[in-house]
Write a protein that holds these residues in place. Structure first.
Motif, short mmCIF file in Angstrom:
data_model
loop_
_atom_site.label_atom_id
_atom_site.label_comp_id
_atom_site.label_asym_id
_atom_site.label_seq_id
_atom_site.Cartn_x
_atom_site.Cartn_y
_atom_site.Cartn_z
N GLY A 86 4.80 8.74 -8.34
CA GLY A 86 5.92 9.55 -8.81
C GLY A 86 7.21 9.31 -8.04
N TYR A 87 7.10 8.87 -6.78
CA TYR A 87 8.31 8.65 -5.98
C TYR A 87 9.13 7.46 -6.47
CZ TYR A 87 6.50 11.80 -2.31
OH TYR A 87 6.03 12.88 -1.60
N SER A 88 8.48 6.42 -6.95
CA SER A 88 9.24 5.19 -7.23
C SER A 88 8.93 4.54 -8.57
CB SER A 88 9.04 4.17 -6.10
OG SER A 88 7.71 3.73 -6.00
N ILE A 147 1.27 -3.64 -6.06
CA ILE A 147 1.42 -2.33 -5.43
C ILE A 147 0.15 -1.53 -5.73
CG2 ILE A 147 2.91 -0.33 -5.05
CD1 ILE A 147 4.99 -1.67 -6.89
N VAL A 148 -0.53 -1.09 -4.68
CA VAL A 148 -1.67 -0.20 -4.87
C VAL A 148 -1.16 1.22 -4.68
CG1 VAL A 148 -4.01 0.37 -4.14
CG2 VAL A 148 -3.20 -1.99 -3.97
N TYR A 149 -1.11 1.96 -5.78
CA TYR A 149 -0.55 3.31 -5.81
C TYR A 149 -1.65 4.35 -5.99
CZ TYR A 149 4.48 2.35 -7.00
OH TYR A 149 5.81 2.02 -7.02
N GLY A 150 -1.50 5.49 -5.33
CA GLY A 150 -2.16 6.69 -5.82
C GLY A 150 -1.30 7.27 -6.92
N ASP A 151 -1.89 8.10 -7.79
CA ASP A 151 -1.08 8.67 -8.87
C ASP A 151 -0.02 9.62 -8.32
OD1 ASP A 151 -3.29 10.30 -8.21
OD2 ASP A 151 -3.27 11.32 -10.14
N GLY A 152 -0.30 10.24 -7.17
CA GLY A 152 0.71 11.10 -6.56
C GLY A 152 1.89 10.30 -6.05
N LEU A 202 4.85 8.36 2.01
CA LEU A 202 4.65 8.06 0.59
C LEU A 202 5.99 7.66 -0.03
CD1 LEU A 202 2.27 10.95 -0.55
CD2 LEU A 202 1.66 8.62 0.08
N GLY A 203 5.92 6.78 -1.03
CA GLY A 203 7.13 6.38 -1.75
C GLY A 203 7.66 5.01 -1.40
N VAL A 204 6.95 4.28 -0.52
CA VAL A 204 7.44 2.96 -0.12
C VAL A 204 7.22 1.90 -1.20
CG1 VAL A 204 7.01 3.46 2.32
CG2 VAL A 204 5.25 2.28 0.99
N GLY A 205 6.32 2.17 -2.16
CA GLY A 205 5.82 1.14 -3.07
C GLY A 205 6.88 0.34 -3.79
N GLY A 206 7.76 1.02 -4.51
CA GLY A 206 8.77 0.31 -5.31
C GLY A 206 9.67 -0.56 -4.46
N GLY A 207 10.15 -0.01 -3.35
CA GLY A 207 11.07 -0.76 -2.48
C GLY A 207 10.39 -1.91 -1.77
N PHE A 208 9.20 -1.66 -1.21
CA PHE A 208 8.48 -2.73 -0.53
C PHE A 208 8.18 -3.89 -1.49
CE2 PHE A 208 6.24 -0.65 3.40
CZ PHE A 208 7.48 -0.28 3.91
N ALA A 209 7.74 -3.55 -2.71
CA ALA A 209 7.39 -4.60 -3.67
C ALA A 209 8.64 -5.39 -4.09
CB ALA A 209 6.73 -3.98 -4.90
N LEU A 210 9.75 -4.69 -4.26
CA LEU A 210 11.00 -5.35 -4.63
C LEU A 210 11.42 -6.34 -3.55
CD1 LEU A 210 13.52 -5.48 -6.52
CD2 LEU A 210 14.46 -3.57 -5.18
N ALA A 233 0.84 -1.20 0.00
CA ALA A 233 0.00 0.00 0.00
C ALA A 233 0.87 1.25 0.00
CB ALA A 233 -0.90 0.00 1.23
N ASP A 234 0.73 2.07 -1.04
CA ASP A 234 1.53 3.30 -1.16
C ASP A 234 0.67 4.42 -1.73
OD1 ASP A 234 3.48 5.21 -1.33
OD2 ASP A 234 4.63 4.24 -2.93
N GLY A 235 0.05 5.19 -0.87
CA GLY A 235 -0.77 6.30 -1.35
C GLY A 235 -1.68 6.81 -0.26
N GLY A 236 -2.57 7.73 -0.64
CA GLY A 236 -3.48 8.34 0.32
C GLY A 236 -4.90 7.90 0.12
N ASP A 237 -5.64 8.61 -0.74
CA ASP A 237 -7.07 8.39 -0.87
C ASP A 237 -7.40 7.02 -1.46
OD1 ASP A 237 -9.61 9.96 -0.51
OD2 ASP A 237 -9.88 9.25 -2.56
N PHE A 238 -6.82 6.69 -2.59
CA PHE A 238 -7.08 5.41 -3.27
C PHE A 238 -6.68 4.24 -2.38
CE2 PHE A 238 -5.97 2.24 -6.70
CZ PHE A 238 -7.27 2.04 -7.15
N VAL A 239 -5.53 4.39 -1.71
CA VAL A 239 -5.03 3.32 -0.84
C VAL A 239 -5.88 3.22 0.43
CG1 VAL A 239 -3.07 2.64 0.60
CG2 VAL A 239 -2.71 3.36 -1.77
N GLY A 240 -6.38 4.37 0.92
CA GLY A 240 -7.27 4.34 2.07
C GLY A 240 -8.53 3.54 1.77
N SER A 241 -9.06 3.70 0.56
CA SER A 241 -10.22 2.90 0.14
C SER A 241 -9.84 1.43 0.02
CB SER A 241 -10.75 3.40 -1.21
OG SER A 241 -11.19 4.74 -1.10
N ALA A 242 -8.65 1.16 -0.52
CA ALA A 242 -8.20 -0.23 -0.68
C ALA A 242 -8.11 -0.95 0.67
CB ALA A 242 -6.85 -0.25 -1.38
#
Length: 597
Positions: free
Chosen positions: A490-492, A482-487, A461-469, A431-440
Motif C-alpha cells: 500500500g505504501y508504494s 519486489i517481494v511485498y507483503g500486502d500491507g 515498510l514502504g521501501v519497495g517501489g523506490g528501491f526497485a526503481l 524486500a519490503d514487508g513483514g511476515d511474507f518477506v521474513g519467510s522469503a
C-alpha cells in the motif's frame, strides 16, 4: 582596472545563468547519473539544469520513494544517491526515508527547496525550520545563503556523505539562490518609489542584499570531488587478528552491510572469504556475497553455531536486537569486531559481550588484508562441513512445510520456493514487508553480491517501489523482483505509474493474506484481539493495470500453472511491462515466535 571590475560585476547581474546550473555542474563532475524528485517550484532550476547536462531526472509519486530510490542507487553504484524535493511538506515527507538511510549507512544527498533568504521566519509559503528537522538525521546540514556558496557547499556535502561511516547529508536552497538575477530582482524591487527615510533605508538594504546574493556567483570554481576519508585497520591490528584466526578451530564470520561499501569491490571481498574458508552468516546487503550455493554460506542454526564457535568475526555486524544485543555470543569465544562507526562497533559491549579486538575501520578492506596475511591457511574443513550438514537438515524440514496444504489459498513457502527456483541469475531481490518477506529471507537465495536490498536495521515498510526503481536504473539488464507483503504494498503501489512512465519494468510478488500477519501472530494469542490487523483480499492486480502495468491474480486453483505464470511474468517484464503477481496465500506456523517489536 576599476572599469573592468565594474563590467565584470555588471555581467554577473545581467547573466541569464542561475544557481541550479551550479548544482548540476557539481553533480555531473561527481559522476551522478540520476536525480530522483517530486517536482516543486522551489527546486525547478536544479531539475532543468541537471536535465540539460545529461543527468536523468526521475520523478516519483511520493517524496519518500525518491529518497528510497536514491538510497538504492547509492548501495548498488558506489556513488552518492541524490534526491531533490520541494520545501516544507516535500521535505517532511522524506523524514522516514532519510532516517532509514542513516541507519542503513547509505551515502545520500537530499536537496531541499526553501523560502527566500529574506522571507524565512516571516510566514512565507511552506516555510518551516527545516534545518532542525534534519540535523539529527544527517551527517552534514547546510543552508546556502549566497549563489557563490553553492559549489563549495555541494562538494563538501558529497565528500562528507561518503567519508567515515557513510550516511545522508542535507542542503537547503532558498529559492532566491536558484533563480536568475533578473527574476529575483523583480521580487526584491519595491513596487512604488520608496517614500520617507525608512522606505529609503529598506530599499537600500534590499539592493545591498540582492547584490551580495549574486556577488561572485559565476566565478570559475573547482568542481572536482574532494578527498573521501575512510578509516582502516592498522597493521598491528591486522597482525593480531591473523594470530587469533590462525589458532581458531571453529571460527565464524558474521558479515554485515558495511562489507559491501566502497572502496573494496564486492568480488574482492568474496574471494577473500573463499580463501579464508571460514563459515559465514550473511546479513543485510551482504546476502548473496558468496553466491547461491557456497559451502561456506550457512543460512540456518546461527545461535547454535555461535555457541560452539571459538572465534567470531563481526565484520560490519552490530550487536543490536538482531544478535540479541550480544547475548548470543559465547563469552569463551575470541571476538574480533570491525566497524567504521565506533558507537556501533561497541554497541552493548558494556553489558552482554566483550570484544577481544575492536577495530574502527572498513570491514571489506580488512577482510582482504586478513586473507592475504593468512595465505595458505584455511579453517579446518570439518567445521564448515558440519554446519552445512545442519543447514541441510533444517532446510529439508522447512521444505516439507512448503509441501503442506494451508487451510485456504496457496502455501506461501511453496510460492517462494518456486519463485526462487525460477529466478534469473542476474536477479535483484527487493524486500519490503513483514511476515511474507521474513519467510522469503530464509528461502530466496540471491545469486551474487549486491543482489539483495532490504531496509536495514530500521525495519521500514514502504521501501519497495523506490528501491526497485533505483535498482532497475542501475542494472537495466537485471530482473528486479519486489517481494511485498500486502500491507507494505500500500505504501508504494502508485509507483507502478513511475515504472511505466520511466520504462523501468520490475516484477512485484505480493503475498496477499489479507492481514498484517507479523503483528497479528503475537497480538491475537497475547491480547485476544485482531483489531487493526485485518485487511481484505484486495484486487491489487487491477491497480497495477490502471497504472499501465500488468497484474495477475493467482490462487489455489492456479497452483498447477504457477510456474507458467511466473515465466510469463518474466517474459512480459523483459518486453517492458511492469508486473504485479497478486498471490493469495494462507497461514503457516513457519515464523512463530519471530520478532515484531
Amino acid at each position: 582596472h576599476n572599469t573592468d571590475k565594474n563590467i565584470c560585476y555588471y555581467f554577473h547581474f545581467i547573466s541569464p545563468r542561475h544557481g541550479g546550473e551550479s548544482v548540476a555542474e557539481v553533480l555531473r563532475a561527481h559522476g551522478i547519473k540520476f536525480v530522483f524528485t517530486l517536482v516543486g517550484g522551489h527546486i525547478s532550476p536544479i531539475l532543468v539544469a541537471c536535465e540539460k547536462l545529461g543527468i536523468r531526472i526521475v520523478d516519483t509519486r511520493h517524496e519518500a520513494t525518491a529518497v528510497f530510490a536514491a538510497d538504492a542507487v547509492a548501495r548498488l553504484s558506489g556513488t552518492v544517491g541524490v534526491a531533490a524535493v520541494t520545501a516544507g511538506p516535500g521535505l517532511t515527507n522524506t523524514v522516514t526515508a532519510v532516517k532509514n538511510a542513516q541507519m542503513a549507512e547509505s551515502p545520500l544527498l537530499l536537496i531541499g527547496g526553501a523560502a527566500a533568504t529574506l522571507l524565512q521566519g516571516r510566514g512565507a509559503l511552506q516555510d518551516i525550520d527545516q534545518m532542525s528537522l534534519f540535523k539529527p538525521l544527517c551527517k552534514f546540514c547546510a543552508s546556502v545563503r549566497t549563489v557563490r556558496e553553492i559549489v563549495p557547499t555541494v562538494r563538501k556535502a558529497l565528500a562528507v556523505a561518503q567519508s567515515g561511516t557513510p550516511g545522508p547529508v542535507f542542503i537547503e536552497f532558498p529559492i532566491d539562490t536558484l533563480y536568475p538575477y533578473h527574476v529575483v530582482e523583480k521580487e526584491f524591487a519595491p513596487k512604488n518609489t520608496p517614500k520617507g527615510l525608512m522606505g529609503k533605508i529598506i530599499a537600500w538594504y534590499l539592493r545591498n542584499h540582492l547584490s551580495n546574493l549574486f556577488a561572485g556567483a559565476w566565478e570559475t570554481r573547482d568542481l572536482s570531488p574532494l578527498p573521501v576519508h575512510i578509516p582502516h585497520a592498522t597493521e598491528d591490528e591486522v597482525q593480531r587478528c591473523v594470530e587469533l584466526v590462525s589458532r581458531a578451530k571453529k571460527p565464524v564470520i558474521l558479515l554485515g552491510s558495511q562489507a559491501t561499501l566502497p572502496p573494496t569491490p564486492a568480488d574482492d571481498v568474496r574471494k577473500a572469504l573463499e580463501s579464508l574458508g571460514i563459515p559465514c552468516f550473511l546479513g543485510g546487503m551482504s546476502r548473496g556475497m558468496l553466491g547461491k550455493n557456497s559451502p561456506l554460506h550457512i543460512r540456518q542454526n546461527r545461535r547454535d553455531a555461535l555457541k560452539d564457535a571459538d572465534l567470531v568475526l563481526l565484520a560490519g555486524t552490530v550487536c543490536d536486537f538482531r544478535l540479541s544485543y550480544g547475548r548470543v555470543l559465547n563469552r569463551r569465544s575470541k571476538i574480533i569486531a570491525v566497524n567504521r562507526d565506533r558507537s556501533q562497533l561497541l554497541k552493548n559491549s558494556d553489558m552482554f559481550w566483550k570484544p577481544t579486538v575492536a577495530i574502527q575501520g572498513d570491514a571489506g578492506s580488512f577482510l582482504v588484508r586478513l586473507s592475504k596475511a593468512l595465505k595458505g591457511h584455511r579453517c579446518p574443513e570439518e567445521w564448515p562441513r558440519s554446519l552445512k550438514e545442519g543447514d541441510a537438515v533444517k532446510e529439508k524440514a522447512n521444505r516439507s512445510k512448503a509441501d503442506e496444504k494451508t487451510e485456504r489459498h496457496l502455501n506461501p513457502l511453496s510460492v517462494l520456493h518456486r519463485v526462487d527456483e525460477l529466478l534469473a541469475e542476474d536477479s535483484i531481490i527487493v524486500a519490503d514487508g513483514g511476515d511474507f518477506v521474513g519467510s522469503a529471507a530464509y528461502i530466496m537465495r540471491p545469486r551474487g553480491p549486491l543482489r539483495w536490498l532490504d531496509p536495514g536495521a530500521f525495519g521500514t515498510l514502504g521501501v519497495g517501489g523506490g528501491f526497485a526503481l533505483g535498482a532497475k536504473l542501475c542494472r537495466p539488464e537485471s530482473e528486479v523482483w519486489i517481494v511485498y507483503g500486502d500491507g507494505s504494498l500500500g505504501y508504494s503501489v502508485a509507483e507502478f505509474d513511475t515504472f511505466t512512465r520511466h520504462k523501468t519494468p520490475v516484477i512485484a510478488l505480493v503475498g496477499n493474506d489479507a492481514c498484517w500477519s507479523q503483528i497479528s501472530r503475537e497480538q491475537v494469542p497475547m491480547l485476544g484481539s485482531n483489531v487493526a490487523c485485518g485487511l481484505a483480499f484486495t484486487d491489487y492486480h487491477i491497480v497495477a493495470d490502471g497504472y499501465g502495468g500488468k497484474g495477475y491474480l493467482t490462487g489455489r486453483e492456479d497452483e498447477s500453472q504457477l510456474d507458467d505464470i511466473i515465466k510469463k511474468a518474466q517474459k512480459e517484464c523483459r518486453e517492458g511491462k511492469a508486473i504485479l503477481l497478486n498471490v493469495l496465500i494462507g497461514k503457516t506456523n513457519f515464523r512463530e515466535g519471530s520478532i515484531s517489536v
